[in-house]
Every structure is written in C-alpha cells, then in structure tokens.
Design a protein around this motif. Sequence first.
Motif, short mmCIF file in Angstrom:
data_model
loop_
_atom_site.label_atom_id
_atom_site.label_comp_id
_atom_site.label_asym_id
_atom_site.label_seq_id
_atom_site.Cartn_x
_atom_site.Cartn_y
_atom_site.Cartn_z
N GLY A 15 0.70 -1.23 0.25
CA GLY A 15 -0.17 0.05 0.11
C GLY A 15 0.94 1.39 0.18
O GLY A 15 0.62 2.43 -0.69
N LEU A 16 2.02 1.27 0.93
CA LEU A 16 2.78 2.65 0.70
C LEU A 16 3.32 2.85 -0.58
O LEU A 16 3.58 3.73 -1.11
CB LEU A 16 3.83 2.18 1.97
CG LEU A 16 3.28 2.53 3.29
CD1 LEU A 16 4.48 2.23 4.09
CD2 LEU A 16 3.10 3.80 3.44
N TYR A 17 3.86 1.31 -0.86
CA TYR A 17 4.46 1.81 -2.52
C TYR A 17 3.73 2.46 -3.57
O TYR A 17 4.00 2.99 -4.30
CB TYR A 17 5.08 0.32 -2.87
CG TYR A 17 5.35 -0.10 -4.28
CD1 TYR A 17 6.44 0.49 -4.77
CD2 TYR A 17 4.44 -0.87 -5.14
CE1 TYR A 17 6.92 0.31 -6.03
CE2 TYR A 17 4.67 -0.97 -6.51
CZ TYR A 17 5.93 -0.42 -7.01
OH TYR A 17 6.07 -0.60 -8.02
N LYS A 18 2.19 1.74 -3.37
CA LYS A 18 1.39 2.23 -4.37
C LYS A 18 1.02 3.65 -4.33
O LYS A 18 1.10 4.44 -5.18
CB LYS A 18 -0.03 1.42 -4.34
CG LYS A 18 0.29 0.14 -5.17
CD LYS A 18 -1.07 -0.75 -4.82
CE LYS A 18 -0.93 -2.15 -5.37
NZ LYS A 18 -2.37 -3.02 -5.11
N THR A 19 0.99 4.25 -2.77
CA THR A 19 0.69 5.42 -2.60
C THR A 19 1.68 6.37 -2.91
O THR A 19 1.70 7.49 -3.37
CB THR A 19 0.03 5.50 -1.11
OG1 THR A 19 -0.88 4.88 -0.99
CG2 THR A 19 -0.26 6.73 -0.74
N GLU A 20 2.92 5.98 -2.28
CA GLU A 20 4.24 6.90 -2.43
C GLU A 20 4.80 7.06 -3.65
O GLU A 20 5.36 7.99 -4.20
CB GLU A 20 5.13 6.38 -1.45
CG GLU A 20 4.66 6.90 0.08
CD GLU A 20 5.60 6.29 1.00
OE1 GLU A 20 6.83 5.80 0.83
OE2 GLU A 20 5.43 6.49 2.41
N PRO A 27 1.21 9.37 -14.41
CA PRO A 27 1.19 7.94 -15.30
C PRO A 27 2.43 7.52 -15.59
O PRO A 27 3.30 8.29 -16.11
CB PRO A 27 0.06 8.21 -16.23
CG PRO A 27 0.17 9.69 -16.46
CD PRO A 27 0.72 10.27 -15.31
N TRP A 28 2.54 6.19 -15.83
CA TRP A 28 3.63 5.70 -16.33
C TRP A 28 3.51 5.26 -17.87
O TRP A 28 2.50 4.66 -18.38
CB TRP A 28 3.78 4.25 -15.46
CG TRP A 28 4.21 4.51 -14.02
CD1 TRP A 28 3.22 4.66 -12.86
CD2 TRP A 28 5.34 5.30 -13.27
NE1 TRP A 28 3.77 5.05 -11.91
CE2 TRP A 28 5.07 5.26 -11.96
CE3 TRP A 28 6.67 5.28 -13.78
CZ2 TRP A 28 5.92 5.78 -11.07
CZ3 TRP A 28 7.35 5.72 -12.99
CH2 TRP A 28 7.22 5.99 -11.66
N ARG A 29 4.51 5.42 -18.53
CA ARG A 29 4.48 5.31 -20.05
C ARG A 29 4.98 3.90 -20.19
O ARG A 29 4.43 3.27 -21.19
CB ARG A 29 5.41 6.08 -20.57
CG ARG A 29 5.09 7.70 -20.43
CD ARG A 29 4.16 8.21 -21.53
NE ARG A 29 3.78 9.55 -21.50
CZ ARG A 29 2.43 10.22 -21.40
NH1 ARG A 29 1.57 9.35 -21.57
NH2 ARG A 29 2.30 11.47 -21.04
N THR A 30 5.84 3.13 -19.66
CA THR A 30 6.37 2.05 -19.93
C THR A 30 6.65 1.08 -18.56
O THR A 30 6.82 1.73 -17.56
CB THR A 30 7.89 1.97 -20.66
OG1 THR A 30 8.64 2.49 -19.75
CG2 THR A 30 7.57 2.95 -22.04
N VAL A 31 6.79 -0.12 -18.69
CA VAL A 31 7.14 -1.00 -17.77
C VAL A 31 8.29 -0.63 -17.21
O VAL A 31 8.99 -0.75 -16.00
CB VAL A 31 6.91 -2.60 -18.02
CG1 VAL A 31 7.32 -3.34 -17.14
CG2 VAL A 31 5.43 -2.69 -18.39
N GLU A 32 9.44 -0.50 -18.08
CA GLU A 32 10.65 -0.03 -17.62
C GLU A 32 10.78 1.03 -16.88
O GLU A 32 11.64 1.06 -15.92
CB GLU A 32 11.48 -0.02 -19.16
CG GLU A 32 11.88 -1.30 -19.90
CD GLU A 32 10.78 -1.58 -20.59
OE1 GLU A 32 9.74 -0.82 -21.03
OE2 GLU A 32 10.73 -2.75 -21.18
N LYS A 33 10.04 2.04 -17.18
CA LYS A 33 10.19 3.13 -15.95
C LYS A 33 9.44 2.99 -14.83
O LYS A 33 9.95 3.40 -13.77
CB LYS A 33 9.42 4.36 -16.92
CG LYS A 33 10.03 4.99 -18.11
CD LYS A 33 9.09 6.14 -18.50
CE LYS A 33 9.64 6.81 -19.68
NZ LYS A 33 11.10 7.56 -19.73
N THR A 38 10.73 1.76 -9.20
CA THR A 38 10.78 0.71 -8.13
C THR A 38 12.19 0.45 -7.48
O THR A 38 12.28 0.63 -6.16
CB THR A 38 10.21 -0.64 -8.55
OG1 THR A 38 8.81 -0.36 -9.21
CG2 THR A 38 10.24 -1.79 -7.67
N LEU A 39 13.11 0.09 -8.35
CA LEU A 39 14.44 -0.02 -7.83
C LEU A 39 15.12 1.32 -7.02
O LEU A 39 15.53 1.02 -5.90
CB LEU A 39 15.61 -0.30 -9.07
CG LEU A 39 15.54 -1.35 -9.72
CD1 LEU A 39 16.35 -1.40 -11.03
CD2 LEU A 39 15.95 -2.73 -8.70
#
Length: 81
Positions: A15-20, A27-33, A38-39
Amino acid sequence: MGDSFDNAMAEAINGLYKTELIRRRGPWRTVEKVELATLEYVWWWNSQRLHGELDMPPAEVEADYYAGLDTPLGTPGTQTA
C-alpha cells in the motif's frame, strides 16, 4: 510457516509503495520506467528513509548491529554504547 501478520505486513508495504510511488509519480508510460522507479524506491526505503521507531535509516541500524557483533570474543549481545 507464514501467518496473518506476514500478510498484513506485506499488504501495508504494498500500500505504501502504491501510494508513495505509483500513484504519486504516474502516469507511467512503460514497464521499464516503473521498474527503474521501483529500484530507486527500494534503495531509498532500505538505505535512507528514517525508520519510524528508531529515527535512523535501516541500513545504519543494520551496520550498527553487525559492528556490535565484531567484539573481541565475537560474542553477540556484548555491544557497548
């Protein structure tokens, strides 16, 4: 063996990851971004954020713990302040 507390902890962190990160910086353009962000988030989480109970980053707490194990006799629990 896992229990409900393991699940609760994982859900809280997700939940923190999704919120923060995900919702705040999208919005995210690519999975790589998303992967790169995330890293960076995981690195920050483990090395720089202040732990709520300890007021220190987790990496610093871990380093202090392992430094305390390097006593002359190698005996855990003989840390000095």
